[in-house]
Design a protein around this motif. Structure first.
Motif, PDB file in Angstrom:
ATOM      1  N   LEU A  89       0.817  -1.209   0.000  1.00  0.00           N
ATOM      2  CA  LEU A  89       0.000   0.000   0.000  1.00  0.00           C
ATOM      3  C   LEU A  89       0.855   1.265   0.000  1.00  0.00           C
ATOM      4  O   LEU A  89       0.474   2.281  -0.581  1.00  0.00           O
ATOM      5  N   GLU A  90       2.016   1.196   0.624  1.00  0.00           N
ATOM      6  CA  GLU A  90       2.925   2.342   0.727  1.00  0.00           C
ATOM      7  C   GLU A  90       3.255   2.916  -0.652  1.00  0.00           C
ATOM      8  O   GLU A  90       3.411   4.120  -0.808  1.00  0.00           O
ATOM      9  N   GLY A  91       3.331   2.062  -1.673  1.00  0.00           N
ATOM     10  CA  GLY A  91       3.692   2.513  -3.011  1.00  0.00           C
ATOM     11  C   GLY A  91       2.520   2.963  -3.866  1.00  0.00           C
ATOM     12  O   GLY A  91       2.709   3.281  -5.036  1.00  0.00           O
ATOM     13  N   CYS A  92       1.327   3.019  -3.304  1.00  0.00           N
ATOM     14  CA  CYS A  92       0.134   3.390  -4.070  1.00  0.00           C
ATOM     15  C   CYS A  92      -0.383   4.766  -3.672  1.00  0.00           C
ATOM     16  O   CYS A  92      -0.469   5.077  -2.488  1.00  0.00           O
ATOM     17  N   ASP A  93      -0.749   5.551  -4.660  1.00  0.00           N
ATOM     18  CA  ASP A  93      -1.496   6.788  -4.392  1.00  0.00           C
ATOM     19  C   ASP A  93      -2.972   6.443  -4.314  1.00  0.00           C
ATOM     20  O   ASP A  93      -3.402   5.369  -4.751  1.00  0.00           O
ATOM     21  N   ALA A  94      -3.757   7.364  -3.783  1.00  0.00           N
ATOM     22  CA  ALA A  94      -5.191   7.107  -3.583  1.00  0.00           C
ATOM     23  C   ALA A  94      -5.923   6.829  -4.892  1.00  0.00           C
ATOM     24  O   ALA A  94      -6.925   6.106  -4.896  1.00  0.00           O
ATOM     25  N   ASP A  95      -5.429   7.378  -6.008  1.00  0.00           N
ATOM     26  CA  ASP A  95      -6.110   7.162  -7.285  1.00  0.00           C
ATOM     27  C   ASP A  95      -5.577   5.940  -8.045  1.00  0.00           C
ATOM     28  O   ASP A  95      -6.042   5.638  -9.137  1.00  0.00           O
ATOM     29  N   ASP A  96      -4.631   5.225  -7.465  1.00  0.00           N
ATOM     30  CA  ASP A  96      -4.113   3.988  -8.049  1.00  0.00           C
ATOM     31  C   ASP A  96      -5.197   2.916  -7.918  1.00  0.00           C
ATOM     32  O   ASP A  96      -5.794   2.760  -6.842  1.00  0.00           O
ATOM     33  N   PRO A  97      -5.487   2.170  -8.973  1.00  0.00           N
ATOM     34  CA  PRO A  97      -6.521   1.129  -8.891  1.00  0.00           C
ATOM     35  C   PRO A  97      -6.259   0.088  -7.785  1.00  0.00           C
ATOM     36  O   PRO A  97      -7.203  -0.475  -7.239  1.00  0.00           O
ATOM     37  N   GLU A  98      -4.994  -0.143  -7.445  1.00  0.00           N
ATOM     38  CA  GLU A  98      -4.654  -1.102  -6.400  1.00  0.00           C
ATOM     39  C   GLU A  98      -4.960  -0.584  -4.992  1.00  0.00           C
ATOM     40  O   GLU A  98      -5.113  -1.369  -4.071  1.00  0.00           O
TER      41      GLU A  98
END
Length: 187
Positions: A89-98
């Motif tokens: 999760l650390e590597g995801c922005d809020a708009d990332d589908p993951e």
């Protein structure tokens, strides 16, 4: 961080704080930038909480609770799963589908872990551990959270003595990184 009381009261207060962050995430629409802020804040609290549990709570469970080794091992497995999700999760922005998939997995994992601790482990520990020992553990947990890492480190040791030796150094590095990046702070 650092609420006072015995170890069970301290950790249950942490549980409520994390649930509050989860509620804030769920109240916002998918892709909203503040979902990442709250996810970072929840992660910071969860990592500190986990490090403190691993250093002090689970050794006490092993010592005082019948079948404590098996219970502590199961809790450590839960921590390992959650920590890997937090790392992803650390590597995801809020708009990332993951992001939505991972935050949903994290909330589900943490909620199940909290329910198990509060319904099973905590009552067993309270019944088998002297009140003064629970108070001392609360103090130790509060101290551990002050120097604990704020970022997930899935490969780090999760049992004493190695975790107690390495966590403060990782915590210092994490807090410097957080300060420089503004992680966990509103814009």
């Amino acid at each position: 961080m650092g609420h006072g009381g015995n170890v069970i009261d301290e950790l249950m207060t942490d549980h409520r704080e994390v649930e509050e962050f989860f509620g804030r995430i769920e109240a916002l629409p998918s892709g909203h930038k503040d979902r990442k802020l709250y996810a970072d804040q929840a992660t910071m609290e969860l990592v500190r909480h986990s490090v403190a549990e691993e250093a002090y709570l689970y050794p006490a469970v092993r010592e005082h609770v019948a079948n404590g080794d098996a219970m502590a091992d199961r809790e450590l497995e839960d921590h390992a799963k959650a920590e890997q999700i937090m790392k992803d999760l650390e590597g995801c922005d809020a708009d990332d589908p993951e992001f939505d998939r991972l935050i949903g997995m994290l909330m589900s994992e943490i909620r199940a872990h909290v329910a198990d601790e509060e319904q099973n482990l905590f009552p067993m520990l309270r019944a088998s551990c002297p009140p003064d020992a629970l108070d001392k553990l609360g103090d130790k947990v509060r101290q551990a959270k002050k120097v604990a890492p704020t970022r997930p480190h899935p490969a780090a040791p999760d049992k004493p003595p190695a975790n107690k030796l390495l966590a403060p150094g990782a915590g210092l590095v994490d807090r410097v990184r957080d300060a420089l990046s503004g992680r966990g702070k509103a814009d």
